[in-house]
Scaffold this active site. Structure first.
Site, PDB file in Angstrom:
ATOM      1  N   CYS A  75       0.839  -1.206   0.000  1.00  0.00           N
ATOM      2  CA  CYS A  75       0.000   0.000   0.000  1.00  0.00           C
ATOM      3  C   CYS A  75       0.872   1.253   0.000  1.00  0.00           C
ATOM      4  CB  CYS A  75      -0.923  -0.017   1.221  1.00  0.00           C
ATOM      5  SG  CYS A  75      -1.980   1.430   1.328  1.00  0.00           S
ATOM      6  N   CYS A 128      -0.448   4.128   2.085  1.00  0.00           N
ATOM      7  CA  CYS A 128      -0.238   3.946   3.526  1.00  0.00           C
ATOM      8  C   CYS A 128       1.230   4.184   3.904  1.00  0.00           C
ATOM      9  CB  CYS A 128      -0.595   2.521   3.950  1.00  0.00           C
ATOM     10  SG  CYS A 128      -2.163   1.928   3.315  1.00  0.00           S
ATOM     11  N   ASP A 129       2.148   3.634   3.111  1.00  0.00           N
ATOM     12  CA  ASP A 129       3.543   3.552   3.550  1.00  0.00           C
ATOM     13  C   ASP A 129       4.527   4.396   2.737  1.00  0.00           C
ATOM     14  OD1 ASP A 129       2.758   1.759   5.518  1.00  0.00           O
ATOM     15  OD2 ASP A 129       2.990   0.036   4.196  1.00  0.00           O
TER      16      ASP A 129
HETATM   17  P1  FAD Z   1     -10.817  -5.112   6.741  1.00  0.00           P
HETATM   18  O1  FAD Z   1      -9.957  -4.272   7.582  1.00  0.00           O
HETATM   19  O2  FAD Z   1     -10.211  -5.972   5.684  1.00  0.00           O
HETATM   20  O3  FAD Z   1     -11.684  -6.043   7.721  1.00  0.00           O
HETATM   21  C1  FAD Z   1     -12.446  -7.099   7.219  1.00  0.00           C
HETATM   22  C2  FAD Z   1     -13.100  -7.809   8.388  1.00  0.00           C
HETATM   23  O4  FAD Z   1     -14.026  -8.771   7.874  1.00  0.00           O
HETATM   24  C3  FAD Z   1     -12.146  -8.563   9.299  1.00  0.00           C
HETATM   25  O5  FAD Z   1     -12.476  -8.308  10.630  1.00  0.00           O
HETATM   26  C4  FAD Z   1     -12.427 -10.035   8.962  1.00  0.00           C
HETATM   27  O6  FAD Z   1     -12.206 -10.895  10.080  1.00  0.00           O
HETATM   28  C5  FAD Z   1     -13.907  -9.953   8.634  1.00  0.00           C
HETATM   29  N1  FAD Z   1     -14.440 -11.052   7.834  1.00  0.00           N
HETATM   30  C6  FAD Z   1     -13.988 -11.514   6.624  1.00  0.00           C
HETATM   31  N2  FAD Z   1     -14.730 -12.566   6.247  1.00  0.00           N
HETATM   32  C7  FAD Z   1     -15.674 -12.763   7.207  1.00  0.00           C
HETATM   33  C8  FAD Z   1     -16.722 -13.696   7.392  1.00  0.00           C
HETATM   34  N3  FAD Z   1     -16.953 -14.669   6.502  1.00  0.00           N
HETATM   35  N4  FAD Z   1     -17.475 -13.617   8.513  1.00  0.00           N
HETATM   36  C9  FAD Z   1     -17.259 -12.634   9.410  1.00  0.00           C
HETATM   37  N5  FAD Z   1     -16.285 -11.710   9.295  1.00  0.00           N
HETATM   38  C10 FAD Z   1     -15.498 -11.790   8.208  1.00  0.00           C
HETATM   39  N6  FAD Z   1      -5.118   2.233   5.511  1.00  0.00           N
HETATM   40  C11 FAD Z   1      -4.905   3.488   5.974  1.00  0.00           C
HETATM   41  O7  FAD Z   1      -5.809   4.324   5.913  1.00  0.00           O
HETATM   42  N7  FAD Z   1      -3.716   3.843   6.545  1.00  0.00           N
HETATM   43  C12 FAD Z   1      -2.691   2.964   6.688  1.00  0.00           C
HETATM   44  O8  FAD Z   1      -1.606   3.322   7.172  1.00  0.00           O
HETATM   45  C13 FAD Z   1      -2.893   1.629   6.226  1.00  0.00           C
HETATM   46  N8  FAD Z   1      -1.903   0.718   6.345  1.00  0.00           N
HETATM   47  C14 FAD Z   1      -2.136  -0.566   5.918  1.00  0.00           C
HETATM   48  C15 FAD Z   1      -1.122  -1.505   6.099  1.00  0.00           C
HETATM   49  C16 FAD Z   1      -1.326  -2.815   5.717  1.00  0.00           C
HETATM   50  C17 FAD Z   1      -0.237  -3.832   5.926  1.00  0.00           C
HETATM   51  C18 FAD Z   1      -2.576  -3.204   5.122  1.00  0.00           C
HETATM   52  C19 FAD Z   1      -2.819  -4.637   4.697  1.00  0.00           C
HETATM   53  C20 FAD Z   1      -3.575  -2.261   4.929  1.00  0.00           C
HETATM   54  C21 FAD Z   1      -3.357  -0.936   5.319  1.00  0.00           C
HETATM   55  N9  FAD Z   1      -4.341   0.034   5.152  1.00  0.00           N
HETATM   56  C22 FAD Z   1      -4.145   1.303   5.627  1.00  0.00           C
HETATM   57  C23 FAD Z   1      -5.616  -0.267   4.478  1.00  0.00           C
HETATM   58  C24 FAD Z   1      -6.727  -0.488   5.531  1.00  0.00           C
HETATM   59  O9  FAD Z   1      -6.262  -1.407   6.484  1.00  0.00           O
HETATM   60  C25 FAD Z   1      -7.988  -1.008   4.862  1.00  0.00           C
HETATM   61  O10 FAD Z   1      -8.401  -0.109   3.855  1.00  0.00           O
HETATM   62  C26 FAD Z   1      -9.105  -1.156   5.879  1.00  0.00           C
HETATM   63  O11 FAD Z   1      -8.713  -2.015   6.928  1.00  0.00           O
HETATM   64  C27 FAD Z   1     -10.365  -1.713   5.233  1.00  0.00           C
HETATM   65  O12 FAD Z   1     -11.305  -1.849   6.250  1.00  0.00           O
HETATM   66  P2  FAD Z   1     -12.535  -2.830   6.127  1.00  0.00           P
HETATM   67  O13 FAD Z   1     -13.277  -2.702   7.414  1.00  0.00           O
HETATM   68  O14 FAD Z   1     -13.259  -2.590   4.869  1.00  0.00           O
HETATM   69  O15 FAD Z   1     -11.941  -4.300   5.968  1.00  0.00           O
END
Ligand code: FAD
Ligand code: NAP
Length: 323
Positions: free
Chosen positions: A137, A140-141
């Site tokens: 990302c 992010c980084d």
């Molecule tokens: P996610 O965070 O992907 O959460 C998905 C959730 O769904 C999880 O809790 C998982 O357990 C759950 N889930 C999946 N399948 C099921 C199921 N079948 N039943 C029940 N639950 C389920 N963004 C920033 O803004 N700043 C940063 O510095 C940043 N750094 C990052 C660094 C890394 C290494 C990564 C990988 C991402 C980073 N991001 C950053 C991006 C950010 O993390 C994501 O955009 C954000 O987390 C997305 O949020 P979300 O809630 O949509 O999904």
């Protein structure tokens, strides 16, 4: 006997999208249940420094931010379930989900916030150096590589956008692609080729990331020419893998409309999916921004959309009963 939990708002996923929906849903009196999935807290629990989530002057830690978000959601009345949904029925309301524990969850509305995962190359050296110079990302980084040499791996829109974005921080960006033509849209290609800070490494695949633990981290990438087989070494401080993402939507295929890349389709400007009463937020419906703040923003939207949906449905029920 099978346990059943029923709620006005059932939320799948406990990343920024699901927890933000939970905070808004709880404060609207909908007593949401959040099924957390195998990664409680979501993707941010896999990173360290977060510097772009508003509200914090100093760098914060991803896992800490997600603990705080969960605590806030619980504080206002959301209930967390340590379970992963394995079966979905959205053909009638209340919607019915089954967890891998066998527990049944029913919701008058459903908020899908199951996120997405970056695709990785699958190299041992990549695993070793993730967070130590290897990232998926740039938004992010990228900031952590100000004035340093970086490389992006991939040839699609994401890779090109990441390379262009990184030129805000670095004068020396190499785009490594395994073929001699890009998959990215032409307009992005034009911007890429016009940018003097970007060098193309055509027909190259990554053999391994080279480096050690902190503070050294990544120092170089070993490449193989996909045409000649020749090996070479590219000295870089940061390597950004941009070869696509997998939205976590397999469970919903055939039940809810997905786009060609597998993301949940939502009506423009809303979180409404193809099934009335089912809403989607965060990375599972967003292939462009993929940030914690945008996930949280659409999580808020999903809770507001769900609340309005319920208010309209309740009004109809009362009106029908009065007839
Ligand atoms: P996610 O965070 O992907 O959460 C998905 C959730 O769904 C999880 O809790 C998982 O357990 C759950 N889930 C999946 N399948 C099921 C199921 N079948 N039943 C029940 N639950 C389920 N963004 C920033 O803004 N700043 C940063 O510095 C940043 N750094 C990052 C660094 C890394 C290494 C990564 C990988 C991402 C980073 N991001 C950053 C991006 C950010 O993390 C994501 O955009 C954000 O987390 C997305 O949020 P979300 O809630 O949509 O999904
Ligand atoms: P993508 O279009 O699937 O491109 C992935 C790229 O990574 C391809 O160039 C592919 O190479 C390469 N790749 C895949 N596996 C690899 C491996 N193991 N080793 C080396 N290279 C590998 O993914 P994306 O760029 O993330 O885009 C996903 C979708 O989102 C697309 O529909 C895209 O249009 C969309 N998107 C749009 C925008 C925008 O409109 N601004 C921005 C970002 C994403 P090959 O080309 O050789 O297959």
């Amino acid at each position: 006997m099978t346990a059943t939990h029923s709620t006005r708002m059932l939320i799948l996923g406990s990343g920024p999208a699901g927890l933000s929906a939970a905070i808004y849903g709880a404060r609207a009196g909908l007593a949401p249940i959040v099924v957390q999935g195998i990664q409680p807290g979501g993707q941010l629990t896999t990173t360290t420094d977060v510097e772009n989530y508003p509200g914090f002057r100093e760098v914060i830690q991803g896992p800490w931010l997600m603990q705080e978000m969960q605590a806030q959601a619980e504080h206002v009345g959301a209930q967390m379930m340590w379970d992963t949904i394995v079966e979905v029925d959205v053909t009638q309301r209340p919607f019915r989900m089954v967890g891998d524990s066998g527990t049944v969850y029913t919701g008058d509305t459903l908020v899908i916030a199951t996120g997405a995962q970056a695709r990785w190359l699958g190299l041992d050296s990549e695993e070793l150096l993730k967070g130590k110079g290897v990232s998926a990302c740039a938004t992010c980084d990228g900031f952590f590589f100000r004035g340093k040499k970086v490389a992006v791996i991939g040839g699609g829109n994401t890779a090109v956008e990441e390379a262009l974005y990184l030129t805000n921080h670095s004068h020396d960006v190499t785009l490594i692609h395994r073929r001699d033509t890009l998959r990215a849209e032409k307009i992005l290609q034009q911007r890429l080729f016009a940018n003097e800070r970007i060098t193309m490494a055509w027909n190259k695949e990554v053999v391994r990331f080279i480096g050690g633990g902190q503070p050294e981290g990544l120092v170089a990438i070993e490449l193989r020419d996909t045409v000649t087989g020749a090996l070479s070494t590219l000295e870089v401080d940061g390597g950004f893998v941009a070869i696509g993402h997998h939205p976590a939507t397999e469970l919903f295929r055939g039940h809810i409309a997905l786009d060609d890349d597998g993301y949940i389709q939502v009506e423009k400007g809303t979180t409404n999916t193809s099934v009335p009463g089912v809403f989607a937020c965060g990375d599972v419906m967003d292939k462009h921004y993929r940030q914690a703040i945008t996930a949280a923003g659409t999580g808020c939207m999903a809770a507001l959309d769900a609340e309005r949906f319920l208010a309209a449905a309740d009004f109809e029920t009362v009106a029908q009963a009065a007839e």
